[in-house]
Write a protein that holds these residues in place. Structure first.
Motif, PDB file in Angstrom:
ATOM      1  N   UNK A  12      44.911  60.491  50.970  1.00  0.00           N
ATOM      2  CA  UNK A  12      46.260  59.915  50.951  1.00  0.00           C
ATOM      3  C   UNK A  12      46.245  58.476  50.438  1.00  0.00           C
ATOM      4  N   UNK A  13      45.216  57.724  50.828  1.00  0.00           N
ATOM      5  CA  UNK A  13      45.094  56.349  50.364  1.00  0.00           C
ATOM      6  C   UNK A  13      44.980  56.315  48.837  1.00  0.00           C
ATOM      7  N   UNK A  14      44.169  57.195  48.279  1.00  0.00           N
ATOM      8  CA  UNK A  14      44.012  57.234  46.828  1.00  0.00           C
ATOM      9  C   UNK A  14      45.292  57.692  46.135  1.00  0.00           C
ATOM     10  N   UNK A  15      46.056  58.545  46.794  1.00  0.00           N
ATOM     11  CA  UNK A  15      47.338  58.941  46.211  1.00  0.00           C
ATOM     12  C   UNK A  15      48.263  57.743  46.067  1.00  0.00           C
ATOM     13  N   UNK A  16      48.206  56.842  47.029  1.00  0.00           N
ATOM     14  CA  UNK A  16      49.079  55.676  47.032  1.00  0.00           C
ATOM     15  C   UNK A  16      48.531  54.556  46.145  1.00  0.00           C
ATOM     16  N   UNK A  17      47.237  54.289  46.261  1.00  0.00           N
ATOM     17  CA  UNK A  17      46.668  53.115  45.587  1.00  0.00           C
ATOM     18  C   UNK A  17      45.928  53.435  44.299  1.00  0.00           C
ATOM     19  N   UNK A  18      45.640  54.690  44.047  1.00  0.00           N
ATOM     20  CA  UNK A  18      44.829  55.052  42.890  1.00  0.00           C
ATOM     21  C   UNK A  18      43.387  55.265  43.319  1.00  0.00           C
ATOM     22  N   UNK A  19      42.587  55.741  42.392  1.00  0.00           N
ATOM     23  CA  UNK A  19      41.199  56.081  42.673  1.00  0.00           C
ATOM     24  C   UNK A  19      40.392  54.863  43.097  1.00  0.00           C
ATOM     25  N   UNK A  20      39.683  55.005  44.209  1.00  0.00           N
ATOM     26  CA  UNK A  20      38.827  53.912  44.668  1.00  0.00           C
ATOM     27  C   UNK A  20      37.643  53.736  43.721  1.00  0.00           C
ATOM     28  N   UNK A  21      37.150  54.835  43.156  1.00  0.00           N
ATOM     29  CA  UNK A  21      36.046  54.747  42.201  1.00  0.00           C
ATOM     30  C   UNK A  21      36.472  54.001  40.945  1.00  0.00           C
ATOM     31  N   UNK A  22      37.692  54.225  40.480  1.00  0.00           N
ATOM     32  CA  UNK A  22      38.188  53.503  39.300  1.00  0.00           C
ATOM     33  C   UNK A  22      38.303  52.010  39.590  1.00  0.00           C
ATOM     34  N   UNK A  23      38.690  51.668  40.808  1.00  0.00           N
ATOM     35  CA  UNK A  23      38.771  50.255  41.183  1.00  0.00           C
ATOM     36  C   UNK A  23      37.384  49.616  41.175  1.00  0.00           C
ATOM     37  N   UNK A  24      36.376  50.354  41.634  1.00  0.00           N
ATOM     38  CA  UNK A  24      34.998  49.846  41.605  1.00  0.00           C
ATOM     39  C   UNK A  24      34.534  49.672  40.159  1.00  0.00           C
ATOM     40  N   UNK A  25      34.846  50.637  39.309  1.00  0.00           N
ATOM     41  CA  UNK A  25      34.476  50.524  37.892  1.00  0.00           C
ATOM     42  C   UNK A  25      35.146  49.299  37.273  1.00  0.00           C
ATOM     43  N   UNK A  26      36.408  49.070  37.599  1.00  0.00           N
ATOM     44  CA  UNK A  26      37.138  47.915  37.062  1.00  0.00           C
ATOM     45  C   UNK A  26      36.470  46.607  37.491  1.00  0.00           C
ATOM     46  N   UNK A  27      36.075  46.523  38.753  1.00  0.00           N
ATOM     47  CA  UNK A  27      35.426  45.300  39.240  1.00  0.00           C
ATOM     48  C   UNK A  27      34.084  45.071  38.538  1.00  0.00           C
ATOM     49  N   UNK A  28      33.333  46.159  38.311  1.00  0.00           N
ATOM     50  CA  UNK A  28      32.060  46.019  37.591  1.00  0.00           C
ATOM     51  C   UNK A  28      32.305  45.557  36.154  1.00  0.00           C
ATOM     52  N   UNK A  29      33.321  46.135  35.521  1.00  0.00           N
ATOM     53  CA  UNK A  29      33.674  45.736  34.159  1.00  0.00           C
ATOM     54  C   UNK A  29      34.042  44.247  34.122  1.00  0.00           C
ATOM     55  N   UNK A  30      34.894  43.796  35.049  1.00  0.00           N
ATOM     56  CA  UNK A  30      35.325  42.400  35.075  1.00  0.00           C
ATOM     57  C   UNK A  30      34.134  41.467  35.311  1.00  0.00           C
ATOM     58  N   UNK A  31      33.175  41.881  36.120  1.00  0.00           N
ATOM     59  CA  UNK A  31      31.981  41.068  36.340  1.00  0.00           C
ATOM     60  C   UNK A  31      31.169  40.956  35.047  1.00  0.00           C
ATOM     61  N   UNK A  32      31.090  42.038  34.291  1.00  0.00           N
ATOM     62  CA  UNK A  32      30.382  42.003  33.006  1.00  0.00           C
ATOM     63  C   UNK A  32      31.069  41.040  32.046  1.00  0.00           C
ATOM     64  N   UNK A  33      32.391  41.094  31.988  1.00  0.00           N
ATOM     65  CA  UNK A  33      33.141  40.209  31.101  1.00  0.00           C
ATOM     66  C   UNK A  33      32.939  38.753  31.520  1.00  0.00           C
ATOM     67  N   UNK A  34      32.957  38.514  32.804  1.00  0.00           N
ATOM     68  CA  UNK A  34      32.774  37.145  33.313  1.00  0.00           C
ATOM     69  C   UNK A  34      31.400  36.599  32.920  1.00  0.00           C
ATOM     70  N   UNK A  35      30.422  37.480  32.749  1.00  0.00           N
ATOM     71  CA  UNK A  35      29.068  37.063  32.387  1.00  0.00           C
ATOM     72  C   UNK A  35      28.875  36.786  30.901  1.00  0.00           C
ATOM     73  N   UNK A  36      29.885  37.061  30.080  1.00  0.00           N
ATOM     74  CA  UNK A  36      29.777  36.817  28.644  1.00  0.00           C
ATOM     75  C   UNK A  36      29.885  35.327  28.323  1.00  0.00           C
TER      76      UNK A  36
END
Length: 130
Positions: A12-36
């Motif tokens: 139910x939480x994922x239905x409301x907020x979206x995939x938790x795994x996608x949020x983790x992927x987004x955070x990893x992506x943003x960390x990679x960008x921050x390291x550029x």
């Protein structure tokens, strides 16, 4: 029973907020960008803004695209490829070609071609009926 309730809660939480795994992927992506390095980070952030408006809206497909973008710029930074060499003379042409490599981007390219073709047919028809 407790695991079933927890699983149901997460569903139910994922239905409301979206995939938790996608949020983790987004955070990893943003960390990679921050390291550029600065200029590469600036370029990726500009591309990201453009893609947020015009890119694929699908979560998983969009994340694959962003991760590929991070790969491209990490490698370019490592190779010290100049920003202009990555983008060429027309940054919009670059990003449109980049997006076309993803299913929703391919859909957009097909629809643009269909639209352009329809307008051309209408213009030809209009010339012959004068």
């Amino acid at each position: 029973m407790a695991d079933e309730q927890k699983s149901r809660y997460l569903h139910y939480l994922e239905l409301v907020t979206g995939s938790l795994e996608e949020k983790k992927r987004w955070r990893r992506y943003k960390a990679r960008v921050k390291g550029l390095p600065g200029a590469y980070r600036t370029a990726v952030e500009a591309l990201e803004r453009y893609l947020m408006h015009f890119g694929p809206a699908d979560g998983a497909e969009a994340m694959t695209m962003y991760e590929d973008l991070a790969d491209l710029f990490e490698q370019s930074a490592a190779d010290r490829t100049p920003i202009r060499d990555i983008f060429g003379d027309d940054p919009v042409e670059f990003v449109e070609a980049f997006m076309a490599n993803y299913p929703l981007g391919q859909y957009r390219a097909r629809e643009r071609a269909r639209f352009t073709s329809a307008i051309e047919r209408a213009a030809q028809e209009n010339r012959t009926t004068r």
